[in-house]
Design a protein around this motif. Structure first.
Motif, mmCIF file in Angstrom:
data_model
loop_
_atom_site.group_PDB
_atom_site.id
_atom_site.type_symbol
_atom_site.label_atom_id
_atom_site.label_comp_id
_atom_site.label_asym_id
_atom_site.label_seq_id
_atom_site.Cartn_x
_atom_site.Cartn_y
_atom_site.Cartn_z
ATOM 1 N N SER A 165 0.826 -1.191 0.000
ATOM 2 C CA SER A 165 0.000 0.000 0.000
ATOM 3 C C SER A 165 0.864 1.246 0.000
ATOM 4 N N SER A 166 0.699 2.094 -1.026
ATOM 5 C CA SER A 166 1.499 3.314 -1.093
ATOM 6 C C SER A 166 1.164 4.238 0.064
ATOM 7 N N GLY A 167 -0.131 4.292 0.432
ATOM 8 C CA GLY A 167 -0.515 5.121 1.561
ATOM 9 C C GLY A 167 0.111 4.657 2.860
ATOM 10 N N SER A 168 0.103 3.342 3.080
ATOM 11 C CA SER A 168 0.699 2.788 4.297
ATOM 12 C C SER A 168 2.206 3.032 4.336
ATOM 13 N N LEU A 169 2.853 2.927 3.191
ATOM 14 C CA LEU A 169 4.302 3.159 3.137
ATOM 15 C C LEU A 169 4.639 4.594 3.514
ATOM 16 N N ILE A 170 3.867 5.550 2.999
ATOM 17 C CA ILE A 170 4.088 6.955 3.347
ATOM 18 C C ILE A 170 3.901 7.165 4.840
ATOM 19 N N SER A 171 2.831 6.577 5.372
ATOM 20 C CA SER A 171 2.534 6.724 6.792
ATOM 21 C C SER A 171 3.638 6.131 7.668
ATOM 22 N N ILE A 172 4.114 4.943 7.295
ATOM 23 C CA ILE A 172 5.161 4.274 8.072
ATOM 24 C C ILE A 172 6.471 5.077 8.036
ATOM 25 N N LYS A 173 6.827 5.605 6.869
ATOM 26 C CA LYS A 173 8.054 6.398 6.764
ATOM 27 C C LYS A 173 7.973 7.664 7.615
ATOM 28 N N ASN A 174 6.814 8.314 7.604
ATOM 29 C CA ASN A 174 6.646 9.510 8.426
ATOM 30 C C ASN A 174 6.679 9.168 9.917
ATOM 31 N N PHE A 175 6.092 8.034 10.265
ATOM 32 C CA PHE A 175 6.091 7.586 11.661
ATOM 33 C C PHE A 175 7.514 7.262 12.115
ATOM 34 N N ARG A 214 10.283 8.501 10.990
ATOM 35 C CA ARG A 214 11.002 9.768 11.159
ATOM 36 C C ARG A 214 10.676 10.380 12.518
ATOM 37 N N PHE A 215 9.391 10.380 12.883
ATOM 38 C CA PHE A 215 8.972 10.929 14.175
ATOM 39 C C PHE A 215 9.629 10.173 15.324
ATOM 40 N N ILE A 216 9.639 8.846 15.252
ATOM 41 C CA ILE A 216 10.250 8.027 16.310
ATOM 42 C C ILE A 216 11.731 8.317 16.422
ATOM 43 N N ASN A 217 12.422 8.360 15.296
ATOM 44 C CA ASN A 217 13.870 8.581 15.315
ATOM 45 C C ASN A 217 14.234 9.966 15.828
ATOM 46 N N GLN A 218 13.342 10.941 15.668
ATOM 47 C CA GLN A 218 13.596 12.297 16.155
ATOM 48 C C GLN A 218 13.560 12.387 17.677
ATOM 49 N N GLN A 219 12.948 11.396 18.331
ATOM 50 C CA GLN A 219 12.814 11.452 19.790
ATOM 51 C C GLN A 219 14.093 11.048 20.525
ATOM 52 N N ASN A 220 15.088 10.559 19.769
ATOM 53 C CA ASN A 220 16.397 10.215 20.353
ATOM 54 C C ASN A 220 16.301 9.224 21.506
ATOM 55 N N THR A 272 9.041 -3.393 32.341
ATOM 56 C CA THR A 272 10.255 -2.732 31.868
ATOM 57 C C THR A 272 10.001 -1.810 30.674
ATOM 58 N N ILE A 273 8.745 -1.470 30.460
ATOM 59 C CA ILE A 273 8.418 -0.607 29.328
ATOM 60 C C ILE A 273 9.009 0.786 29.525
ATOM 61 N N GLU A 274 9.528 1.355 28.460
ATOM 62 C CA GLU A 274 10.123 2.686 28.545
ATOM 63 C C GLU A 274 9.380 3.696 27.667
ATOM 64 N N HIS A 275 9.384 3.468 26.366
ATOM 65 C CA HIS A 275 8.786 4.432 25.458
ATOM 66 C C HIS A 275 7.706 3.771 24.611
ATOM 67 N N VAL A 276 6.640 4.538 24.352
ATOM 68 C CA VAL A 276 5.537 4.059 23.524
ATOM 69 C C VAL A 276 5.284 5.095 22.428
ATOM 70 N N PHE A 277 5.272 4.626 21.193
ATOM 71 C CA PHE A 277 5.020 5.502 20.052
ATOM 72 C C PHE A 277 3.769 5.007 19.323
ATOM 73 N N LEU A 278 2.799 5.899 19.187
ATOM 74 C CA LEU A 278 1.529 5.540 18.574
ATOM 75 C C LEU A 278 1.184 6.517 17.462
ATOM 76 N N GLN A 279 0.523 6.014 16.410
ATOM 77 C CA GLN A 279 -0.099 6.908 15.437
ATOM 78 C C GLN A 279 -1.443 6.334 15.034
#
Length: 393
Positions: free
Chosen positions: A86-96, A98-104, A189-196
């Protein structure tokens, strides 16, 4: 097969009101062989169902009243969204990603809840992890696939090393959001949760009520996701809105002790007004009705884009059933199937089809960037008319 939700699934308030009622609303993602009997319901006994969107003013959460059994909706015959297809899903996953990686955040064992492949784990450079979903798969030996609903898994099996959670466009599908957060809280032991997930703010902003469908039980706002998270000791560390795919809200939540920076949970969006939502839907529905008369004037009408959500476009533009001569799509495999609830045949577009003597209605509209790309490509092929069924693009 259908259960009803009466009170707010986030805050349990009984003070909920109806935004809109959708009679005989079509199910999406249902395909059958093109050569099959159009009246055969053996494979898909349920192809439409009444639906109601309700809104809780207490926590700004919208939800569907009628919940169709997930065993039916997400059986392998009935669910066709795969990230890599799915092209839409691929765009969404790539943007997600990027957001996750920005949180360091520190990379640790990561669980992808609801992913159907390991693409997201790879994009965030996860060294080890797993994907939990009935239709999960992984082509990377670093990530295991657990083919089950998360509710059937004992979360204590993940206690040990630090754990991160990622979940893309899954929370809106889960009947009880509290079950999801109970699962998270049980991992010590959960630390970070990322949701979209799709959000009500952007659906309202763009007046895109065609994005309501049976699989999406919830339409979160920043306020409602914060209300839910706080009940389990989580607070929002970062968030962003994304207009590309379904109008998405992304959040990074964590227990306060592991936050990387000061929480922004005090900067919540203002609550939406129920009367604004009701009136906005009425205007949306009226606009579709008014535009329907335009379709009857368009010569040699075809649709473009055999998208998963196409039956909803036919719901708001029922004249397409008799006016459209076919649905063109670049995916050749789709020409061997048809929709279970739309009789218009799917035709293969090999890029050489002459559109000069056709009018085209675009029917792949859920992802804005993909929608714009289709529009651009169609314009180069110079059909007589190009019809866009819904609002702002």
């Amino acid at each position: 097969m259908i259960q009803k939700t009466s009170c707010c699934p986030i805050c349990s308030s009984n003070d909920v009101e109806v935004v809109c009622e959708l009679k005989n609303y079509p199910l999406t993602e249902l395909f059958v062989p093109s050569c099959g009997n159009a009246r055969d319901r053996t494979q898909h006994p349920l192809i439409e169902s009444d639906q109601t969107l309700k809104y809780c003013s207490d926590c700004s959460h919208a939800f569907l009243e009628n919940v169709i059994s997930p065993d039916y909706l997400y059986s392998k015959d009935n669910y066709n969204t795969v990230t890599t297809n799915s092209s839409g899903s691929l765009i969404s996953i790539k943007n997600f990603a990027r957001f996750i990686n920005q949180q360091n955040h520190e990379v640790s064992y990561t669980i992808d809840i609801g992913g159907n492949d390991s693409n997201l784990l790879r994009l965030i450079n996860c060294e080890v992890g797993c994907v939990i979903d009935p239709n999960a798969s992984s082509n990377d030996k670093r990530y295991s696939a657990i083919n089950n609903f998360f509710e059937a898994i004992n979360p204590e099996k993940f206690n040990g090393a630090p754990v991160n959670i990622v979940s893309s466009h899954t929370l809106e599908h889960i009947q009880s959001p509290h079950t999801f957060f109970n699962f998270l809280s049980s991992i010590k032991t959960i630390e970070h949760v990322f949701l979209q997930f799709p959000c009500l703010e952007l659906m309202h902003e763009s007046s895109r009520y065609d994005l309501i469908h049976h699989q999406h039980l919830h339409y979160y706002t920043l306020n409602s996701i914060q209300t839910l998270a706080k009940q389990y000791g989580f607070i929002i560390n970062a968030y962003e809105y994304d207009h590309d795919h379904y109008g998405t809200l992304r959040v990074h939540i964590a227990k306060e002790k592991v936050l990387l920076k000061q929480s922004i949970h005090e900067k919540l969006s203002s609550k939406l007004d129920i009367n604004d939502l009701i009136n906005d839907y009425k205007l949306f529905n009226k606009s579709c009705s008014n535009n329907s008369s335009m379709l009857t004037k368009l010569p040699s009408l075809y649709c473009y884009g055999a998208s998963l959500m196409l039956p909803i476009i036919y719901y708001y533009y029922p004249s397409l059933s008799s006016l459209s001569k076919g649905i063109y799509d670049m995916d050749e495999s789709k020409s061997s199937v048809r929709y279970a609830n739309v009789q218009t045949p799917i035709l293969h577009d090999d890029g050489k089809v002459d559109f000069n003597n056709m009018s085209i209605c675009i029917t792949a509209v859920a992802t804005k960037s993909a929608h714009r790309k289709i529009l651009t490509n169609l314009a180069k092929r110079q059909p007589i008319y190009i019809f866009n069924p819904f609002g702002a693009l």
